[in-house]
Design a protein around this motif. Sequence first.
Motif, PDB file in Angstrom:
ATOM      1  N   LEU A 108       0.819  -1.217   0.000  1.00 23.54           N
ATOM      2  CA  LEU A 108       0.000   0.000   0.000  1.00 23.54           C
ATOM      3  C   LEU A 108       0.853   1.268   0.000  1.00 23.54           C
ATOM      4  N   LEU A 109       1.880   1.290   0.838  1.00 25.64           N
ATOM      5  CA  LEU A 109       2.729   2.484   0.868  1.00 25.64           C
ATOM      6  C   LEU A 109       3.583   2.591  -0.394  1.00 25.64           C
ATOM      7  N   GLY A 110       3.946   1.461  -0.984  1.00 25.17           N
ATOM      8  CA  GLY A 110       4.656   1.499  -2.254  1.00 25.17           C
ATOM      9  C   GLY A 110       3.803   2.110  -3.347  1.00 25.17           C
ATOM     10  N   VAL A 111       2.529   1.686  -3.412  1.00 28.02           N
ATOM     11  CA  VAL A 111       1.616   2.249  -4.404  1.00 28.02           C
ATOM     12  C   VAL A 111       1.361   3.727  -4.126  1.00 28.02           C
ATOM     13  N   GLY A 112       1.098   4.051  -2.864  1.00 30.92           N
ATOM     14  CA  GLY A 112       0.812   5.439  -2.522  1.00 30.92           C
ATOM     15  C   GLY A 112       1.985   6.360  -2.801  1.00 30.92           C
ATOM     16  N   THR A 113       3.174   5.940  -2.387  1.00 33.87           N
ATOM     17  CA  THR A 113       4.366   6.758  -2.639  1.00 33.87           C
ATOM     18  C   THR A 113       4.627   6.878  -4.131  1.00 33.87           C
ATOM     19  N   GLY A 114       4.451   5.781  -4.854  1.00 32.83           N
ATOM     20  CA  GLY A 114       4.669   5.807  -6.294  1.00 32.83           C
ATOM     21  C   GLY A 114       3.716   6.740  -7.009  1.00 32.83           C
ATOM     22  N   LYS A 115       2.434   6.722  -6.627  1.00 37.75           N
ATOM     23  CA  LYS A 115       1.457   7.617  -7.271  1.00 37.75           C
ATOM     24  C   LYS A 115       1.753   9.084  -6.954  1.00 37.75           C
ATOM     25  N   LEU A 116       2.129   9.348  -5.703  1.00 32.42           N
ATOM     26  CA  LEU A 116       2.463  10.717  -5.325  1.00 32.42           C
ATOM     27  C   LEU A 116       3.674  11.225  -6.109  1.00 32.42           C
ATOM     28  N   LEU A 117       4.704  10.408  -6.185  1.00 32.90           N
ATOM     29  CA  LEU A 117       5.902  10.814  -6.913  1.00 32.90           C
ATOM     30  C   LEU A 117       5.642  10.914  -8.414  1.00 32.90           C
ATOM     31  N   ALA A 118       4.827  10.013  -8.950  1.00 34.12           N
ATOM     32  CA  ALA A 118       4.500  10.074 -10.373  1.00 34.12           C
ATOM     33  C   ALA A 118       3.800  11.379 -10.713  1.00 34.12           C
ATOM     34  N   ALA A 119       2.941  11.851  -9.803  1.00 35.54           N
ATOM     35  CA  ALA A 119       2.271  13.133 -10.035  1.00 35.54           C
ATOM     36  C   ALA A 119       3.273  14.276 -10.059  1.00 35.54           C
ATOM     37  N   VAL A 120       4.235  14.231  -9.130  1.00 34.70           N
ATOM     38  CA  VAL A 120       5.265  15.271  -9.097  1.00 34.70           C
ATOM     39  C   VAL A 120       6.151  15.197 -10.343  1.00 34.70           C
ATOM     40  N   PHE A 121       6.401  13.990 -10.814  1.00 36.49           N
ATOM     41  CA  PHE A 121       7.266  13.820 -11.973  1.00 36.49           C
ATOM     42  C   PHE A 121       6.578  14.239 -13.274  1.00 36.49           C
ATOM     43  N   PHE A 122       5.308  13.799 -13.461  1.00 38.86           N
ATOM     44  CA  PHE A 122       4.705  13.849 -14.790  1.00 38.86           C
ATOM     45  C   PHE A 122       3.430  14.681 -14.902  1.00 38.86           C
ATOM     46  N   SER A 123       2.800  15.046 -13.795  1.00 40.97           N
ATOM     47  CA  SER A 123       1.503  15.704 -13.890  1.00 40.97           C
ATOM     48  C   SER A 123       1.600  17.065 -14.584  1.00 40.97           C
ATOM     49  N   SER A 124       0.658  17.320 -15.468  1.00 35.85           N
ATOM     50  CA  SER A 124       0.632  18.599 -16.183  1.00 35.85           C
ATOM     51  C   SER A 124       0.264  19.752 -15.264  1.00 35.85           C
ATOM     52  N   ARG A 125      -0.296  19.457 -14.099  1.00 37.60           N
ATOM     53  CA  ARG A 125      -0.673  20.519 -13.164  1.00 37.60           C
ATOM     54  C   ARG A 125       0.550  21.274 -12.640  1.00 37.60           C
ATOM     55  N   PHE A 126       1.708  20.605 -12.681  1.00 34.42           N
ATOM     56  CA  PHE A 126       2.924  21.266 -12.207  1.00 34.42           C
ATOM     57  C   PHE A 126       3.603  22.070 -13.314  1.00 34.42           C
ATOM     58  N   GLY A 127       3.103  21.921 -14.545  1.00 34.38           N
ATOM     59  CA  GLY A 127       3.653  22.680 -15.657  1.00 34.38           C
ATOM     60  C   GLY A 127       5.146  22.485 -15.826  1.00 34.38           C
ATOM     61  N   ARG A 128       5.849  23.589 -16.013  1.00 25.44           N
ATOM     62  CA  ARG A 128       7.298  23.500 -16.224  1.00 25.44           C
ATOM     63  C   ARG A 128       8.047  23.145 -14.942  1.00 25.44           C
ATOM     64  N   HIS A 129       7.341  23.088 -13.807  1.00 27.59           N
ATOM     65  CA  HIS A 129       7.985  22.740 -12.544  1.00 27.59           C
ATOM     66  C   HIS A 129       8.003  21.234 -12.293  1.00 27.59           C
ATOM     67  N   ARG A 130       7.320  20.464 -13.119  1.00 26.85           N
ATOM     68  CA  ARG A 130       7.344  19.024 -12.897  1.00 26.85           C
ATOM     69  C   ARG A 130       8.760  18.503 -13.146  1.00 26.85           C
ATOM     70  N   LEU A 131       9.155  17.564 -12.323  1.00 27.53           N
ATOM     71  CA  LEU A 131      10.557  17.141 -12.299  1.00 27.53           C
ATOM     72  C   LEU A 131      11.001  16.457 -13.578  1.00 27.53           C
ATOM     73  N   ALA A 132      10.070  15.846 -14.307  1.00 24.53           N
ATOM     74  CA  ALA A 132      10.446  15.166 -15.547  1.00 24.53           C
ATOM     75  C   ALA A 132      11.018  16.135 -16.572  1.00 24.53           C
ATOM     76  N   GLU A 133      10.700  17.414 -16.427  1.00 23.65           N
ATOM     77  CA  GLU A 133      11.202  18.407 -17.380  1.00 23.65           C
ATOM     78  C   GLU A 133      12.638  18.826 -17.084  1.00 23.65           C
ATOM     79  N   HIS A 134      13.172  18.415 -15.944  1.00 23.34           N
ATOM     80  CA  HIS A 134      14.497  18.877 -15.546  1.00 23.34           C
ATOM     81  C   HIS A 134      15.541  17.775 -15.541  1.00 23.34           C
ATOM     82  N   SER A 135      15.137  16.538 -15.803  1.00 23.36           N
ATOM     83  CA  SER A 135      16.064  15.403 -15.946  1.00 23.36           C
ATOM     84  C   SER A 135      17.003  15.258 -14.750  1.00 23.36           C
ATOM     85  N   GLU A 136      16.469  15.391 -13.554  1.00 16.16           N
ATOM     86  CA  GLU A 136      17.274  15.227 -12.344  1.00 16.16           C
ATOM     87  C   GLU A 136      17.254  13.762 -11.922  1.00 16.16           C
ATOM     88  N   GLY A 137      18.315  13.038 -12.230  1.00 11.17           N
ATOM     89  CA  GLY A 137      18.342  11.613 -11.964  1.00 11.17           C
ATOM     90  C   GLY A 137      18.394  11.255 -10.495  1.00 11.17           C
TER      91      GLY A 137
END
Length: 447
Positions: free
Chosen positions: A226-255
Amino acid sequence: MFETPSVAFVAAGAAVFAAAVLPRLLRRAPVSMPMVFLAAGALAFGLIDELPTPDPIAHREVAVHLTEVCVIISLMGAGLALDRPLGWRRWATTWRLLGIAMPLSILGLTLLGLWVLGLGLSAALLVGAALAPTDPVLASEVQVGEPADEQDEGGEDGEGSGPGSPLEREDELRFGLTSEAGLNDGLAFPFVYLAITLSLVGTSPAAWFPQWFAVDVLWRIAVGVLLGVGTGKLLAAVFFSSRFGRHRLAEHSEGFVALAATFLAYGAAEAVEGYGFVAVFVCAVTVRAAERTHGYHRVLHSYVEQLERLLTVVILVLLGGAISRGLLAEAGWRELAVALAVLLVVRPLAGWLGLAGGKTGPRERAATAFFGIRGIGSLYYLAYALGEGDFGATSDDLWAIVGLVVALSIVVHGVTTGPAMTLLDRYREREAARRFGDPGQAPNTAV
């Protein structure tokens, strides 16, 4: 002129450079990177008396946490690498390896510990639980490669659904071993806890079963998932969600964010008595599923892979040093016989039975059963359990058998992996060409 600190820095630099170069040079050779660094550690600590002895018994806390960090980073990398969507049928090979092969391996190893090594039940079960899981760290040579991105998935039509897509090219052998290694390190933990419990309260079921089943099996696994799924969904939103616009982490390639994801999932699960190993792998799979075609997955995976390789080098050098300084001193012909049986009989037979009737062809089935590589996860389980339970005066004996199995696995599987995978890949290409005409455009077929 040549002082120990300066020599150590030179050796460290050479080791890091070798860690970057050797995987490519030895990819298809009958020699693996773990073999090289295990031998280098044994040689260095055998020749340089000034080096302190890397004794995992005397330095148990260091052994626990070093192996722990290496394993969870490897689990994140394994989860991010998998292109196949989660599903009962799609992951049928994984469920068979986890639900049939691993329990059979634990049973077989426990019986060997009781009957051949003369261990008590708790110690024999600990050996079985520690050595049963396929290692996510040292099994990299037989795991899937980096995750596919939009170019790989799309092809000419951009759909990624035609023949030859990464989903179809992800052969059952590599997928099965990668997904197995990702999950069985966490799912072996209930048996490790059972060994600890038996060592403390005895073998009467009334004394151990209710607590063990309710907490160590049901609660810890459920919380980890459950915590794996929850943490993964939260991080996926931060990484890829369009709501974060140019601030989403996927746009900055921070490995290095992959490291944050690893520690967040692991720490959250462990804080509420869940299985952190399960949480990390499930978190990685959840992040991967959120946006399968984004190139950021490769950035995350690349960072994790490099960090995992560095930690692996450190641990293997120390393991080689411990062996040269007497880690296997208690190992005799009985331990050698058991170690060979683990690698050549117990795991291959359990894997073969577990995959019976599955989607693997006979060659993939045999290879999947054989390449159950033992490694750093086994060292972690043993170091952890010895600090939590009361196994009597058997620490040296347990380290001898587990260390011997891991060392032999590095050698046996290191010699055979490259040639075997080359033969299997060539056979698969010939079969694809025979059936479909163009091996590059043919779906993966069981071999």
